[in-house]
Design an enzyme around this catalytic site. Structure first.
Site, short mmCIF file in Angstrom:
data_model
loop_
_atom_site.label_atom_id
_atom_site.label_comp_id
_atom_site.label_asym_id
_atom_site.label_seq_id
_atom_site.Cartn_x
_atom_site.Cartn_y
_atom_site.Cartn_z
N CYS A 235 -11.90 7.18 -3.40
CA CYS A 235 -11.24 6.46 -4.51
C CYS A 235 -12.03 5.23 -4.94
O CYS A 235 -11.79 4.68 -6.00
CB CYS A 235 -9.83 6.06 -4.11
SG CYS A 235 -8.87 7.44 -3.48
N HIS B 9 -7.00 0.30 -8.04
CA HIS B 9 -6.90 1.73 -7.78
C HIS B 9 -5.42 2.13 -7.72
O HIS B 9 -4.61 1.46 -7.10
CB HIS B 9 -7.61 2.07 -6.47
CG HIS B 9 -7.36 3.47 -6.03
ND1 HIS B 9 -7.51 4.55 -6.88
CD2 HIS B 9 -6.94 3.98 -4.84
CE1 HIS B 9 -7.20 5.66 -6.22
NE2 HIS B 9 -6.84 5.34 -4.99
N ASN C 164 -2.36 9.62 -7.66
CA ASN C 164 -3.66 9.10 -7.23
C ASN C 164 -4.75 10.08 -7.67
O ASN C 164 -4.88 11.16 -7.11
CB ASN C 164 -3.64 8.93 -5.71
CG ASN C 164 -4.94 8.37 -5.16
OD1 ASN C 164 -5.95 8.30 -5.86
ND2 ASN C 164 -4.91 7.98 -3.89
O1 UT7 Z 1 -6.52 6.07 -2.02
C1 UT7 Z 1 -6.11 6.03 -0.70
C2 UT7 Z 1 -5.34 7.28 -0.45
N1 UT7 Z 1 -4.14 7.19 0.27
C3 UT7 Z 1 -3.19 6.24 0.16
O2 UT7 Z 1 -3.30 5.26 -0.49
C4 UT7 Z 1 -1.92 6.50 0.93
C5 UT7 Z 1 -1.45 5.29 1.67
N2 UT7 Z 1 -0.17 5.54 2.31
C6 UT7 Z 1 0.98 5.62 1.63
O3 UT7 Z 1 1.01 5.51 0.43
C7 UT7 Z 1 2.26 5.80 2.42
O4 UT7 Z 1 1.98 5.61 3.79
C8 UT7 Z 1 2.96 7.17 2.20
C9 UT7 Z 1 3.47 7.24 0.78
C10 UT7 Z 1 1.98 8.30 2.50
C11 UT7 Z 1 4.13 7.28 3.16
O5 UT7 Z 1 5.06 6.25 2.88
P1 UT7 Z 1 5.64 5.36 4.07
O6 UT7 Z 1 6.66 4.50 3.49
O7 UT7 Z 1 4.48 4.73 4.77
O8 UT7 Z 1 6.33 6.46 4.96
P2 UT7 Z 1 6.09 6.73 6.49
O9 UT7 Z 1 4.80 7.48 6.69
O10 UT7 Z 1 6.30 5.47 7.28
O11 UT7 Z 1 7.29 7.72 6.80
C12 UT7 Z 1 8.66 7.29 6.67
C13 UT7 Z 1 9.53 8.54 6.71
C14 UT7 Z 1 9.12 9.52 7.80
O12 UT7 Z 1 10.32 10.09 8.33
P3 UT7 Z 1 10.92 9.57 9.74
O13 UT7 Z 1 9.80 9.79 10.71
O14 UT7 Z 1 11.23 8.14 9.51
O15 UT7 Z 1 12.09 10.46 9.91
C15 UT7 Z 1 8.37 10.59 7.06
O16 UT7 Z 1 8.44 11.83 7.70
O17 UT7 Z 1 9.39 9.24 5.48
C16 UT7 Z 1 9.10 10.62 5.74
N3 UT7 Z 1 8.31 11.14 4.64
C17 UT7 Z 1 8.87 11.70 3.57
N4 UT7 Z 1 10.15 11.90 3.23
C18 UT7 Z 1 10.38 12.49 2.04
C19 UT7 Z 1 6.94 11.15 4.51
N5 UT7 Z 1 6.62 11.73 3.35
C20 UT7 Z 1 7.79 12.08 2.74
C21 UT7 Z 1 8.10 12.69 1.53
N6 UT7 Z 1 9.40 12.89 1.21
N7 UT7 Z 1 7.15 13.11 0.66
#
Ligand code: UT7
Length: 346
Positions: free
Chosen positions: A121, A260, A290
């Site tokens: 990115c 970004h 993204n």
């Molecule tokens: O250009 C660089 C590329 N990548 C990025 O910039 C990504 C950076 N990371 C992020 O944007 C975030 O970490 C995510 C959007 C990927 C995840 O959001 P988060 O608020 O950090 O969620 P988390 O990973 O802490 O997960 C919280 C909960 C989990 O459930 P439990 O374990 O609390 O029961 C996940 O399983 O949210 C769950 N979860 C979802 N639920 C519904 C993760 N993805 C999803 C989803 N829908 N798509």
């Protein structure tokens, strides 16, 4: 890597810009039919509402062609006048040759130097710095910089941690010496100790394609979302502060911020920490998700068309992505114009 640009009086800037995205729109609700997620969760945790997805058979160079043509048209120059084509992409047409080779040929750029640059990115910002460096060193007079990625082709559509986040797109810029404005500085870096946090494990020389790698879905993206999130929130701020510092500027001197577009929460955090007013921040992650190396040039093309980006605007761009890499570019916008980006191609 950090440098003040224009220190020797040489003004290098963006002469024309273009962008293109596929016409197919995929909404959050459509993804919720594939994995356990919801429009509410995706909007709240990322700010994304929809993304563009390229059709099967469409590769990076094909999506990049209209963006590049728009940029050349806007700059009022012919492809044959280019000295160098740099394509920033992590989703090339093929492992080799470079996507830039296909693109340059399709554009009619002749025997121009052409190569790909892989910085995820951050690729567009890295490529701008290389274009600047090539011109400043006298290696090139006119460079086409392209940021294109079709990360939907590398997604596991059953992994809700990644498949909700990414979309396809392309953006392009013609970089050359300008009368007014130009680049003021660059700051680039990479932390390879986080390389495994965002990767496609197979398909390279470590693990060439076999039926086993395909069965194990090792050709799709793996991401440690929380680690990438933490990293991104930190470097978006430190990189911006460093590039402003080298140019002797403060965040309040920034007229327009093109961060970004990965997650609205990452952008909100950076904007808060830097103290940049929200009306000076470009935000389109809701419509495209993204788009990796394409995200910043798409922001620029849209901002030119809607009048947010004008001659004299002090523009800050910061990217962060796989590597984990980061990079900022600071510039004063000259009189560059935008091509006819209509947001629906490919
Ligand atoms: O250009 C660089 C590329 N990548 C990025 O910039 C990504 C950076 N990371 C992020 O944007 C975030 O970490 C995510 C959007 C990927 C995840 O959001 P988060 O608020 O950090 O969620 P988390 O990973 O802490 O997960 C919280 C909960 C989990 O459930 P439990 O374990 O609390 O029961 C996940 O399983 O949210 C769950 N979860 C979802 N639920 C519904 C993760 N993805 C999803 C989803 N829908 N798509």
């Amino acid at each position: 890597m950090i440098a003040r640009a224009a220190a020797n009086g040489l003004k290098v800037g963006i002469r024309g810009i273009g962008a293109s995205v596929p016409s197919r729109i995929v909404s959050n609700s459509e993804i919720a039919e594939l994995v356990e997620t919801s429009d509410e969760w995706i909007v709240e945790r990322t700010g994304i509402r929809e993304r563009r997805v390229a059709e099967p058979g469409v590769g990076a160079s094909e999506l990049a062609v209209p963006a590049a043509r728009d940029a050349l048209r806007a700059a009022q120059v012919d492809a044959s006048s280019l000295d160098l084509v740099i394509v920033a992409t992590i989703t090339p047409d093929m492992p080799f040759p470079a996507t830039a080779a296909f693109l340059a040929d399709e554009l009619g750029a002749g025997k121009v130097a052409a190569y790909d640059l892989q910085a995820g990115c951050t690729g567009f910002v890295y490529a701008l710095s290389q274009a600047y460096g090539s011109i400043a060193a006298g290696l090139a007079k006119r460079v086409l910089v392209v940021g294109v990625d079709l990360l939907t082709k590398y997604l596991d559509w059953h992994d809700r941690g990644t498949c909700v986040l990414f979309g396809d797109g392309a953006g392009a810029a013609v970089v050359e010496t300008v009368g007014e404005g130009g680049f003021l500085g660059f700051e680039l870096g990479n932390d390879g100790s986080h390389a495994d946090d965002l990767c496609v494990p197979a398909g390279g020389t470590r693990a060439p394609a076999t039926t086993a790698t395909v069965d194990q879905k090792l050709h799709t993206m793996r991401m440690n979302g929380r680690e990438v999130f933490k990293f991104a929130t930190r470097v978006m701020v430190t990189s911006a502060e460093r590039v402003l510092g080298i140019a002797g500027m403060q965040p309040e001197d920034v007229d327009l911020y093109a961060p970004h577009q990965a997650n609205k929460r990452i952008i909100d955090h950076a904007v808060r920490q830097l103290g940049i007013p929200s009306e000076r921040v470009i935000l389109n992650v809701d419509r495209y998700g993204n788009t990796s190396a394409a995200s910043i040039p798409i922001c620029l093309a849209e901002s030119l068309r809607n009048g947010m980006l004008r001659p004299g605007t002090t523009l800050l761009m910061t990217g962060v992505g796989t590597g984990l890499s980061w990079g900022s570019a600071l510039m004063v916008w000259g009189d560059a114009v935008s091509g006819s980006h209509d947001g629906a191609r490919g």
